[in-house]
Design a protein around this motif. Structure first.
Motif, PDB file in Angstrom:
ATOM      1  N   SER A 515      51.959  52.039  38.992  1.00  0.00           N
ATOM      2  CA  SER A 515      51.315  51.775  37.697  1.00  0.00           C
ATOM      3  C   SER A 515      52.186  50.875  36.830  1.00  0.00           C
ATOM      4  O   SER A 515      51.677  50.084  36.024  1.00  0.00           O
ATOM      5  N   THR A 516      53.531  50.983  36.995  1.00  0.00           N
ATOM      6  CA  THR A 516      54.424  50.128  36.209  1.00  0.00           C
ATOM      7  C   THR A 516      54.411  48.696  36.750  1.00  0.00           C
ATOM      8  O   THR A 516      54.427  47.733  35.970  1.00  0.00           O
ATOM      9  N   TYR A 517      54.375  48.542  38.072  1.00  0.00           N
ATOM     10  CA  TYR A 517      54.207  47.189  38.643  1.00  0.00           C
ATOM     11  C   TYR A 517      52.897  46.576  38.117  1.00  0.00           C
ATOM     12  O   TYR A 517      52.852  45.401  37.746  1.00  0.00           O
ATOM     13  N   HIS A 518      51.844  47.390  38.085  1.00  0.00           N
ATOM     14  CA  HIS A 518      50.544  46.920  37.602  1.00  0.00           C
ATOM     15  C   HIS A 518      50.657  46.412  36.166  1.00  0.00           C
ATOM     16  O   HIS A 518      50.175  45.321  35.831  1.00  0.00           O
ATOM     17  N   VAL A 523      51.514  42.026  31.671  1.00  0.00           N
ATOM     18  CA  VAL A 523      52.374  41.269  30.748  1.00  0.00           C
ATOM     19  C   VAL A 523      52.546  39.834  31.242  1.00  0.00           C
ATOM     20  O   VAL A 523      52.399  38.867  30.472  1.00  0.00           O
ATOM     21  N   ALA A 524      52.859  39.687  32.539  1.00  0.00           N
ATOM     22  CA  ALA A 524      53.028  38.340  33.101  1.00  0.00           C
ATOM     23  C   ALA A 524      51.739  37.540  32.945  1.00  0.00           C
ATOM     24  O   ALA A 524      51.759  36.339  32.636  1.00  0.00           O
ATOM     25  N   GLN A 525      50.611  38.187  33.158  1.00  0.00           N
ATOM     26  CA  GLN A 525      49.296  37.542  33.024  1.00  0.00           C
ATOM     27  C   GLN A 525      49.081  37.051  31.589  1.00  0.00           C
ATOM     28  O   GLN A 525      48.632  35.917  31.364  1.00  0.00           O
ATOM     29  N   ALA A 533      52.415  37.488  37.962  1.00  0.00           N
ATOM     30  CA  ALA A 533      51.429  38.553  37.763  1.00  0.00           C
ATOM     31  C   ALA A 533      50.819  38.971  39.089  1.00  0.00           C
ATOM     32  O   ALA A 533      50.712  40.164  39.404  1.00  0.00           O
ATOM     33  N   ARG A 534      50.418  37.979  39.877  1.00  0.00           N
ATOM     34  CA  ARG A 534      49.803  38.278  41.185  1.00  0.00           C
ATOM     35  C   ARG A 534      50.767  39.066  42.071  1.00  0.00           C
ATOM     36  O   ARG A 534      50.366  40.012  42.765  1.00  0.00           O
ATOM     37  N   GLY A 561      41.490  39.991  40.149  1.00  0.00           N
ATOM     38  CA  GLY A 561      40.334  39.153  39.854  1.00  0.00           C
ATOM     39  C   GLY A 561      40.547  38.312  38.604  1.00  0.00           C
ATOM     40  O   GLY A 561      40.188  37.131  38.563  1.00  0.00           O
ATOM     41  N   ILE A 562      41.178  38.928  37.580  1.00  0.00           N
ATOM     42  CA  ILE A 562      41.444  38.183  36.339  1.00  0.00           C
ATOM     43  C   ILE A 562      42.380  37.004  36.608  1.00  0.00           C
ATOM     44  O   ILE A 562      42.162  35.890  36.121  1.00  0.00           O
ATOM     45  N   VAL A 563      43.439  37.252  37.407  1.00  0.00           N
ATOM     46  CA  VAL A 563      44.386  36.173  37.729  1.00  0.00           C
ATOM     47  C   VAL A 563      43.674  35.044  38.467  1.00  0.00           C
ATOM     48  O   VAL A 563      43.831  33.860  38.131  1.00  0.00           O
TER      49      VAL A 563
END
Length: 765
Positions: A515-518, A523-525, A533-534, A561-563
């Motif tokens: 969940s923290t990687y997510h 944030v990167a996104q 982010a990817r 999908g957003i990325v």
């Protein structure tokens, strides 16, 4: 004073005198030697009195003060209860200056409570280091006889870690504990009905201190306990282990439990042996060493089954369930709990079944069976209330809050958490209250009360740090990251997430790190670092798949999908969204699917599939309205406005944008309203309402500058440029378009930079 009160005081005084007399008679020879020491001691003379219990210290001091041989002695008792005391000599000098010396009397200083700073564990406590270091200065600065009154273990540590100071002793007087004092200590530790984890922290420490003193009675330092004392010794060691587990100090607990385990094998008390083995299992569970924990609980279970000890079998199954729960083996945990519950019901142990119902609720909650979870919690709560166990009900109120939170019943969740917190504070359970503060923070965050959310999380973090619970602090760092992220404080958010991730990795908790990687991906996104982010999302997804957490993977597919969408990889984006939507529908998560319908709408819109886009947005809006999520519906109204705008349905577009803007203003979301002001400007421009259009663009730009959103401001500068061009104000158009181009180049958005260059080239010279 009334005559009855006088009689009462006289009775109490006579009882005290009787106890003093018994104590002195019980220690007749030692007391006589101490009197001789006091009589002959002159100037700086050092003596030590070994007494294990505070009541006996009070009796000794009273006995000295009343003794006829001490009429020319001025005894002054100096109390040093500060566990952080370091410089004893400095404190003594300060206290001496305040003492009014009686005429023709020898001053003798009685030092008590120094064991608080000497401690039980660790090498070279600071107070003893200093005692040894400044030994020579005592002759000049403390020119009076000193008697240190300490329990066995403290004297042993002083002799070991302040050997130079110890070498100066002129007397060591060991007083035996009276039977009455020992019986009282046993009643307050081994025979009490109040579990140590129910006590406020100060009272917990008092009991631990009492247990250490009691241990010295049955197992003096450097001696082997006699066979007749083995059982008491084992019980005390076991209670000390449980006490340190309640303080989340598993290594310290294990030191005593392992000693208890060895003694338990020397006499046939299988119930005690099983309990000790299970406590050892809990110590490993606290350290997340699950294989070792399982091994001990299984060992305890085997002994219990062999002895046909049904309560012990149920307890061991319950503990095995707890380990499986921590390992996220939910069906295995459920099986253990069900077995334990059957035994408890069969043998009429209704009270104990309360905890099992509670934990079955946790399993159901993790499996997203919320109605079942609520039912289990209600059964547990009913039992705790029936048996007057207010303390245990706090944990169940807390978990009922978690169920309400998952069902987006935030007011109900907050109410449950507040009830839980009130009870924990009432019982002085500061450690356990941290989890409730944490969850109150989540509720506040969901209600967009970010300052309140941050405050709750900070309170939780302070407690975890105070108790040295580094592992639990990770989840709170993560939550603080979410709050910072919502407030667009991305550097701060990233820092919190990194701290959380570091701890999860240190404790080998690969699952929670997902969940923290997510969230690091989010944030990167937001910072347009799409490759980074990817990468974070892929790491999160890999872990979710590894642990078979298909439900959580849906959120990561959605964000992948957003990325892809931001990188204009629309087919890839649509594929990720479809995977996310399929999982959400599979798990019946209708609310969360709204976000994915909305993003599928954005993809369809980008591909100019406007009817499809409108359909997706309508499905999202329907869900948000169904769940009463007025705030989230704002973004959907906004996107429906974009579709209407693209189809040149400007009145309809304006209506949608106005609805979106109204909601954003209602919820104080000034940042997000900038996008809607900008799009209202485009509509006004298309309808040739130029003054209105310029006003909307200026409002949008003002907000983006206020929130330091330089990248997003480029699109507004671009719109202002096109607007000026339509007004044939070419100088203003060029200035705005040039500013937009500079920003796109700065943020390496080649696509928009190319579009802006083309617009600049189309301007007349």
């Amino acid at each position: 004073m009334s005559s009855s009160k006088k009689l009462s005081n006289q009775h109490k005084n006579s009882e005290l005198q009787a106890e003093i007399g018994k104590f002195i008679a019980y220690n007749k020879d030692e007391f006589a030697e101490l009197l001789t020491f006091v009589d002959f001691a002159e100037k700086f003379t050092l003596g030590f009195i070994e007494i294990n219990f505070t009541p006996d210290i009070d009796l000794l001091i009273a006995g000295l003060q009343q003794n006829p041989q001490c009429q020319e002695i001025q005894f002054v008792v100096l109390d040093f209860p500060d566990g952080n005391l370091r410089f004893l000599r400095d404190e003594l000098v300060e206290q001496l200056a305040k003492i009014t010396k009686e005429t023709n009397k020898k001053l003798v200083l009685l030092i008590r409570n120094l064991e608080k700073s000497i401690g039980v564990f660790g090498d070279y406590p600071p107070v003893l280091q200093d005692l040894n270091f400044v030994r020579d200065s005592y002759r000049k600065t403390v020119p009076h006889p000193l008697l240190f009154i300490l329990p066995d273990y403290a004297i042993s540590r002083l002799a070991k870690f302040a050997p130079d100071f110890w070498a100066w002793k002129s007397g060591l007087f060991r007083f035996k504990t009276t039977e009455l004092t020992r019986d009282r200590a046993i009643a307050n530790t081994l025979n009490t009905d109040i579990n140590i984890d129910r006590l406020p922290t100060p009272e917990q420490q008092e009991r631990i201190d009492l247990l250490h003193r009691l241990l010295m009675e049955y197992h003096p330092t450097g001696e082997i306990p006699s066979p007749k004392h083995l059982r008491n010794c084992c019980n005390i060691l076991n209670e000390l282990g449980k006490a340190y587990l309640s303080q989340h100090k598993p290594i310290k607990a294990r030191e005593y439990l392992e000693k208890a385990g060895k003694i338990a094998k020397q006499f046939p008390d299988y119930s005690l042996e099983i309990e000790v083995i299970n406590q050892l299992g809990k110590s490993y569970q606290q350290q997340r060493q699950f294989e070792s924990a399982n091994s001990y609980h299984q060992q305890a279970l085997n002994i219990a089954k062999k002895q046909k000890n049904h309560p012990a079998v149920a307890n061991s199954l319950f503990y095995l369930g707890n380990v499986s729960l921590d390992m996220r083996q939910f069906h295995q945990a459920q099986d253990y709990y069900q077995q334990a519950l059957e035994i408890k019901i069969e043998f009429g142990n209704r009270y104990s079944s309360g905890r099992t119902y509670h934990n079955l609720g946790i399993v159901a909650q993790e499996l997203r069976e919320y109605n079942q979870a609520r039912d289990y919690y209600q059964q547990a709560l009913e039992i705790f209330i029936e048996f007057g166990d207010r303390y245990s009900s706090a944990g169940t109120y807390h978990n009922l809050g978690r169920v309400a939170q998952e069902l987006r019943e935030y007011d109900q969740a907050r109410d449950y958490y507040q009830q839980a917190l009130e009870i924990k504070i009432e019982f002085g359970d500061r450690y356990s209250s941290a989890g409730t503060y944490h969850n109150l923070g989540i509720v506040a965050q969901e209600l967009r009360e970010y300052d309140q959310a941050r405050d709750y999380c900070q309170q939780a973090l302070e407690i975890f740090i105070a108790f040295g619970d580094r592992y639990s602090s990770a989840s709170t760092y993560h939550q603080l990251g979410i709050v910072a992220q919502q407030l667009r404080e991305y550097d701060q958010a990233r820092d919190y997430y990194q701290q959380a991730l570091e701890i999860f990795i240190a404790f080998g908790d690969r699952y929670l790190s997902a969940s923290t990687y997510h969230n690091l991906g989010i944030v990167a996104q937001e910072l347009r670092e799409y490759d980074q982010a990817r990468d974070y999302y892929q790491q999160a997804l890999e872990i979710y798949i590894e642990f078979g957490d298909r439900y959580s993977s849906a959120g990561t597919y959605h964000n992948l999908g957003i990325v892809a969408q931001e990188l204009q990889e629309y087919d890839q984006a649509r594929d990720y969204y479809q995977q996310a939507l399929g999982i959400k529908i599979e798990f019946g998560d209708r609310y969360s699917s709204a976000k994915t319908y909305q993003n599928l709408g954005i993809v369809a819109q980008e591909l100019r599939e406007y009817d499809q886009a409108r359909d997706y947005y309508q499905q999202a809006l329907e869900i948000y309205i169904e769940f009463g999520d007025r705030y989230s519906s704002a973004s959907t109204y906004h996107n429906l406005g974009i579709v209407a705008q693209e189809l040149q349905e400007y009145d309809q577009a304006r209506d949608y944008y106005q609805q979106a803007l109204e909601i954003k203003i209602e919820f104080g979301d000034r940042y997000s309203s900038a996008k809607t002001y900008q799009n209202l400007g485009i509509v006004a421009q298309e309808l040739q309402e130029y003054d209105q259009a310029r006003d909307y663009y200026q409002q949008a730009l003002e907000i983006k500058i206020e929130f330091s959103d330089r990248y997003s401001s480029a699109s507004t500068y671009g719109q202002l440029g096109l607007f000026a061009q339509a007004q044939e104000n070419y100088a203003e158009a060029r200035a705005n378009l040039q500013t937009a181009l500079e920003i796109y180049v700065e943020y390496q958005d080649e696509y928009m930079a190319t579009v802006t260059r083309e617009n600049l080239e189309g301007l007349p010279e």
